[in-house]
Write a protein that holds these residues in place. Sequence first.
Motif, short mmCIF file in Angstrom:
data_model
loop_
_atom_site.label_atom_id
_atom_site.label_comp_id
_atom_site.label_asym_id
_atom_site.label_seq_id
_atom_site.Cartn_x
_atom_site.Cartn_y
_atom_site.Cartn_z
N LEU A 570 0.82 -1.26 0.02
CA LEU A 570 0.03 0.16 -0.11
C LEU A 570 0.75 1.32 -0.05
O LEU A 570 0.66 2.41 -0.65
CB LEU A 570 -0.87 0.07 1.14
N LEU A 571 1.85 1.16 0.78
CA LEU A 571 2.61 2.52 0.98
C LEU A 571 3.58 2.87 -0.49
O LEU A 571 3.75 3.84 -1.02
CB LEU A 571 3.75 2.30 1.98
N SER A 572 3.82 1.52 -1.02
CA SER A 572 4.47 1.86 -2.56
C SER A 572 3.25 2.41 -3.46
O SER A 572 4.07 3.10 -4.42
CB SER A 572 5.14 0.56 -2.92
N GLU A 573 2.19 2.33 -3.26
CA GLU A 573 1.21 2.91 -4.41
C GLU A 573 0.71 3.98 -3.65
O GLU A 573 -0.07 4.69 -4.73
CB GLU A 573 0.14 1.83 -4.41
N THR A 574 0.76 4.59 -2.71
CA THR A 574 0.16 5.81 -2.39
C THR A 574 0.81 6.94 -2.77
O THR A 574 2.12 7.10 -2.89
CB THR A 574 0.30 5.88 -0.68
N ASN A 575 0.11 7.94 -3.25
CA ASN A 575 0.59 9.28 -3.62
C ASN A 575 0.41 10.53 -2.68
O ASN A 575 0.77 11.73 -3.18
CB ASN A 575 0.09 9.43 -4.96
N ASP A 576 -0.62 10.38 -1.67
CA ASP A 576 -1.10 11.31 -0.80
C ASP A 576 0.29 11.85 0.01
O ASP A 576 0.52 10.94 1.06
CB ASP A 576 -2.14 11.02 0.13
N GLN A 577 0.84 12.99 -0.36
CA GLN A 577 1.94 13.45 0.66
C GLN A 577 1.42 14.72 1.70
O GLN A 577 2.20 15.05 2.36
CB GLN A 577 3.18 13.98 -0.18
N THR A 578 0.17 14.80 1.57
CA THR A 578 -0.49 15.78 2.35
C THR A 578 -1.05 15.51 3.64
O THR A 578 -0.54 15.99 4.84
CB THR A 578 -1.64 16.74 1.57
N HIS A 579 -1.91 14.55 3.54
CA HIS A 579 -2.61 14.14 4.74
C HIS A 579 -1.96 12.98 5.69
O HIS A 579 -2.43 12.57 6.75
CB HIS A 579 -3.98 13.78 4.55
N GLY A 580 -0.98 12.26 4.92
CA GLY A 580 -0.57 10.93 5.77
C GLY A 580 -1.16 9.79 5.20
O GLY A 580 -2.10 10.01 4.55
N PHE A 581 -0.76 8.92 5.63
CA PHE A 581 -1.17 7.50 5.01
C PHE A 581 -2.28 7.00 5.78
O PHE A 581 -2.10 7.04 7.27
CB PHE A 581 0.07 6.52 5.08
N ASN A 582 -3.43 6.42 5.36
CA ASN A 582 -4.38 6.11 6.09
C ASN A 582 -4.94 4.46 5.51
O ASN A 582 -5.08 4.19 4.48
CB ASN A 582 -5.71 6.75 5.45
N ILE A 583 -4.55 3.58 6.66
CA ILE A 583 -4.54 2.16 6.20
C ILE A 583 -5.89 1.70 5.84
O ILE A 583 -5.93 0.93 4.62
CB ILE A 583 -4.04 1.47 7.54
N LEU A 584 -6.85 2.09 6.51
CA LEU A 584 -8.33 1.75 6.04
C LEU A 584 -8.58 2.14 4.61
O LEU A 584 -9.08 1.31 3.72
CB LEU A 584 -9.13 2.12 7.06
N GLN A 585 -8.36 3.40 4.47
CA GLN A 585 -8.76 4.04 2.98
C GLN A 585 -8.05 3.22 1.87
O GLN A 585 -8.51 2.81 0.88
CB GLN A 585 -8.49 5.52 2.88
N ALA A 586 -6.77 3.11 2.10
CA ALA A 586 -5.68 2.45 1.27
C ALA A 586 -6.29 0.96 1.08
O ALA A 586 -6.06 0.74 -0.15
CB ALA A 586 -4.34 2.57 1.71
N THR A 587 -6.57 0.06 2.00
CA THR A 587 -6.93 -1.02 1.84
C THR A 587 -8.03 -1.37 0.93
O THR A 587 -8.40 -1.97 0.14
CB THR A 587 -7.14 -1.73 3.29
#
Length: 637
Positions: A570-587
Amino acid sequence: MTIGISDGRYFVRAAKTLVNEGRTDSARRILQYVLEKPQDLPTLRELQDLGRLLPKDQGDAFRLERWIGYQRPVAETPRCLTILDEISEVNWSADFNCIRLNRTEDNEQFREEIYDFILIESAWIGNDSDWIYAFTSSGLEHPYSKTLVSKLIYLRENLDKPIIMVNKEDPMHFEKFLPIMKYADHIFTTGEEMVECYRQQTSALTVTAMPFAADMTLTNPVGRIDEPQENLCFAGSYYGQGHDERVRQMNYLLEPITTFNGVIYDRQSANDDPIYRFPERFAPHIRASVSFRTMAELYRRFRVFLNVNTIVSSPTMMARRVYELLACGTPVVSTPSRAMEEQFSGIVPIASNATEACREVEKLLADENHWWRTSQKGIREITLKHQYKHRAALMRSVVWGNTISDYRPLVSILITLDHPLFLNSIIECIRKQTYPRTDAIFIVSEDIPADELELIENRLKAALHIEQVTFLRHPIHMPLGTKIEAAISVARGEFFAVFDDRDLYLPNYLTDMILTFEFSNADVAGKLTHPVWQIRGNALSLANPANEHKMTSYLNSSTLVGYMSWMRKLLSETNDQTHGFNILQATDEAGGKLYSADHFNFISFQQSEMPAHTEVQLFSGHEKLLASPELIAEWSV
């Protein structure tokens, strides 16, 4: 150098001739030569048979003192030729590549490259009735019996592949299946008390007790909360003649069926013989027999099941259904037996008369907390100890000498220390976890002194399960998702577990959360239903009830546990650098699966109240909860 099959048999048979002629010393010298070499199985079989022909003081010298396994590699999912009943074939297929031994084919099916071993159980009919009467005909005179014996003789004399037999009908039908069991290299029995009998009456290299188990790919608690629920069920047969003890037990154990409007699935519903007919008072509750797969689905649709023990003195033998029901999270009320006491004491309530049976059933139906606690204990016990993968590991250990692994994956606990007043509490929560392998990664503010971090580390490392403690400093206003991302970058575990320093994680929290991955097929698990401490009312209430053990789209973010590989994907695919990583949303966006586990062993604070309180007020409420161990105990299993 291994002696060839033909040479080994030649030497042993020569020794047998010498023994028959009374020339025991000469026979011993030949056998000593054979025993000094690695032996193939046909030679070992001949040696074992020879040892049984002699008086014990002489024969033991010709038999193996202790089997240490074949000491050769076996595939991760070995291939085996099988004779199994339908249920067993389903159960074993997750761990072995099962290929049915065809009764009508000739010995070409035994080509060595297509299988690693033979797996045969005490089958009444075999799958699709292919081996009906083969094991049980009088004197093994039935044509199918003769076919089976012919194949077994061919195997024993010509092929270097182990013959493993399982008698799942011990101890009751020991004598009935013994004539076929005598052809086994390795015997596994559901009756521990029969081990010595097999050693005395067969030439098997090993004899091992092996109870039934559950296949948790088929029988598990996933989705049971959404299934229509009936009160009470018994599934099985009634015997009007013989089995006097079983009849006595059934007559009192089934009393709750009428009291609580239960049902009976009659295994003999198609049989007109009156000896199988249930007493008339149960007639309104009778339903027709169903297939194994249908019954496995029905396990989750009843609040309570009843169990009768035909065998009461065996330490290992009980119905396979007990394991399957507990795996589904369905509480069982049973008649007494030694096996029940030794394996499921404190998990399966025991009833010795009709009054006790009604009382135990009523308590489970009326007391919701008691039902859930009993359910969760059963799920945990089966998942930890009684899956078919555990029995397959035992088989590998005995037959091939493989070590039974007690490996448990490392879990990296991720904690953001944002609330100093709660520090002592979260440290104790981590220290008291029963899960055997963890490391702890703390995300801490830049102003916490180094000596305070050292004290935290020392306290945690005193717990045997904590392998490493890591501290990551961060700016005070860094988003939570960014903190978690930083922790993941240094985590070593195969699993991650997000902890919140204000919440309570009771001792079996991680143990049960990691176990959910054995059967849920989830990427991330957590809790949607869980107790919440209401600070204003100093009381605990259950948030989001009726969402236990099911797939979901949302979880409490303080309870997230999952595969580290999934998190890194998930981390390798996230592009959101503003609000930080959201595990539930990314999953959710990646099409992953979220699983809501049980509601025990975690207590959160009522999030909606927190903005209205200072941290000191929150801490005061937290301390009030800690000062109420009886309240906490209600949610600890």
